[in-house]
Motif scaffolding. Structure first.
Motif, short mmCIF file in Angstrom:
data_model
loop_
_atom_site.label_atom_id
_atom_site.label_comp_id
_atom_site.label_asym_id
_atom_site.label_seq_id
_atom_site.Cartn_x
_atom_site.Cartn_y
_atom_site.Cartn_z
N ARG A 138 3.78 0.11 3.94
CA ARG A 138 3.16 -1.11 3.94
C ARG A 138 2.66 -1.66 2.67
O ARG A 138 2.77 -2.68 2.33
CB ARG A 138 1.94 -1.08 4.95
CG ARG A 138 1.47 -2.52 5.31
CD ARG A 138 0.12 -2.63 6.32
NE ARG A 138 0.58 -2.02 7.66
CZ ARG A 138 -0.01 -1.11 8.16
NH1 ARG A 138 -1.31 -0.36 7.80
NH2 ARG A 138 0.27 -0.44 9.32
N ALA A 139 2.12 -0.60 1.70
CA ALA A 139 1.28 -0.99 0.42
C ALA A 139 2.65 -1.31 -0.48
O ALA A 139 2.58 -2.21 -1.23
CB ALA A 139 0.93 0.14 0.07
N ILE A 191 -5.69 6.05 0.92
CA ILE A 191 -6.60 5.16 1.31
C ILE A 191 -8.06 5.37 0.84
O ILE A 191 -8.66 6.42 1.25
CB ILE A 191 -6.33 5.15 2.81
CG1 ILE A 191 -4.90 4.96 3.33
CG2 ILE A 191 -7.25 3.95 3.69
CD1 ILE A 191 -4.38 3.68 2.74
N ASP A 192 -8.70 4.33 0.32
CA ASP A 192 -10.01 4.49 0.05
C ASP A 192 -10.75 4.43 1.50
O ASP A 192 -10.71 3.31 2.46
CB ASP A 192 -10.42 3.22 -0.86
CG ASP A 192 -11.89 3.17 -1.19
OD1 ASP A 192 -12.68 3.52 -0.54
OD2 ASP A 192 -12.08 2.54 -2.30
N SER A 223 -13.42 1.16 1.96
CA SER A 223 -12.85 -0.24 1.96
C SER A 223 -11.51 -0.15 2.81
O SER A 223 -11.22 -1.29 3.21
CB SER A 223 -12.41 -0.87 0.72
OG SER A 223 -11.34 -0.02 0.12
N ASN A 224 -11.31 0.94 3.15
CA ASN A 224 -9.64 1.16 4.06
C ASN A 224 -8.66 0.18 3.52
O ASN A 224 -7.89 0.23 3.80
CB ASN A 224 -10.15 0.64 5.25
CG ASN A 224 -9.12 1.46 6.23
OD1 ASN A 224 -8.73 2.36 6.25
ND2 ASN A 224 -8.71 0.53 7.26
N LYS A 225 -8.73 0.30 2.12
CA LYS A 225 -7.63 -0.28 1.21
C LYS A 225 -6.81 0.89 0.52
O LYS A 225 -7.21 1.70 0.28
CB LYS A 225 -8.11 -1.21 0.04
CG LYS A 225 -8.72 -2.53 0.52
CD LYS A 225 -9.39 -3.30 -0.49
CE LYS A 225 -9.18 -2.94 -1.94
NZ LYS A 225 -9.92 -4.03 -2.65
N PRO A 226 -5.56 0.52 0.49
CA PRO A 226 -4.58 1.62 -0.11
C PRO A 226 -4.77 1.40 -1.91
O PRO A 226 -5.10 0.27 -2.22
CB PRO A 226 -3.39 1.24 0.13
CG PRO A 226 -3.28 -0.51 0.26
CD PRO A 226 -4.65 -0.65 0.87
N GLY A 227 -4.74 2.63 -2.47
CA GLY A 227 -4.70 2.72 -3.80
C GLY A 227 -4.02 3.78 -4.59
O GLY A 227 -3.66 4.79 -3.62
N THR A 245 -14.34 5.54 -6.25
CA THR A 245 -14.53 5.44 -4.79
C THR A 245 -15.20 6.84 -4.47
O THR A 245 -15.23 7.66 -5.18
CB THR A 245 -13.04 5.58 -4.22
OG1 THR A 245 -13.38 5.81 -2.81
CG2 THR A 245 -12.16 6.78 -4.57
N PRO A 305 -5.21 -0.63 -7.85
CA PRO A 305 -4.34 -1.39 -7.05
C PRO A 305 -2.87 -0.75 -6.86
O PRO A 305 -2.46 -0.36 -7.97
CB PRO A 305 -4.27 -2.84 -7.12
CG PRO A 305 -5.80 -2.68 -7.92
CD PRO A 305 -5.98 -1.38 -8.49
N GLU A 359 1.43 3.51 6.13
CA GLU A 359 0.46 2.88 5.18
C GLU A 359 1.07 2.88 3.74
O GLU A 359 0.94 1.95 3.04
CB GLU A 359 -0.88 3.62 5.28
CG GLU A 359 -1.60 3.44 6.27
CD GLU A 359 -3.02 4.40 6.30
OE1 GLU A 359 -4.01 3.97 6.81
OE2 GLU A 359 -2.96 5.62 6.17
#
Length: 84
Positions: A71-72, A27-28, A31-35, A58, A49, A68
């Motif tokens: 979910r991704a 998790i970044d 941005s709280n986005k998965p990568g 990052t 992504p 998480e």
């Protein structure tokens, strides 16, 4: 959203060394986005992504919880299922 006891136990202590495996979902923290972890080059950590795409630099990331990661992966399969 409050964290569950299981999520709290998965947080890495600051003194514990952890390096994600190549393509591991993280998790970044900005941005709280998965990568997917793609590696570190010249002091810069790169994520991309989940499932592919353009990498981004990052400044920080953390280990993804099991929820998480799931979910991704579900989001990736949903995108694939509607693609032409």
């Amino acid at each position: 959203m409050p964290e569950t006891a299981q999520e709290q136990t998965e947080v890495v202590a600051p003194f514990e060394r952890w390096k994600p495996a190549l393509h591991e979902i993280v998790i970044d923290t900005h941005s709280n986005k998965p990568g997917e972890y793609m590696g570190k080059e010249l002091g810069v950590t790169w994520l991309r992504p989940v499932g592919g795409g353009i990498e981004w630099p990052t400044e920080g990331f953390r280990r993804a919880t099991q929820e998480e990661v799931m979910r991704a992966k579900v989001a990736l399969e949903n995108r694939r299922s509607v693609a032409p």
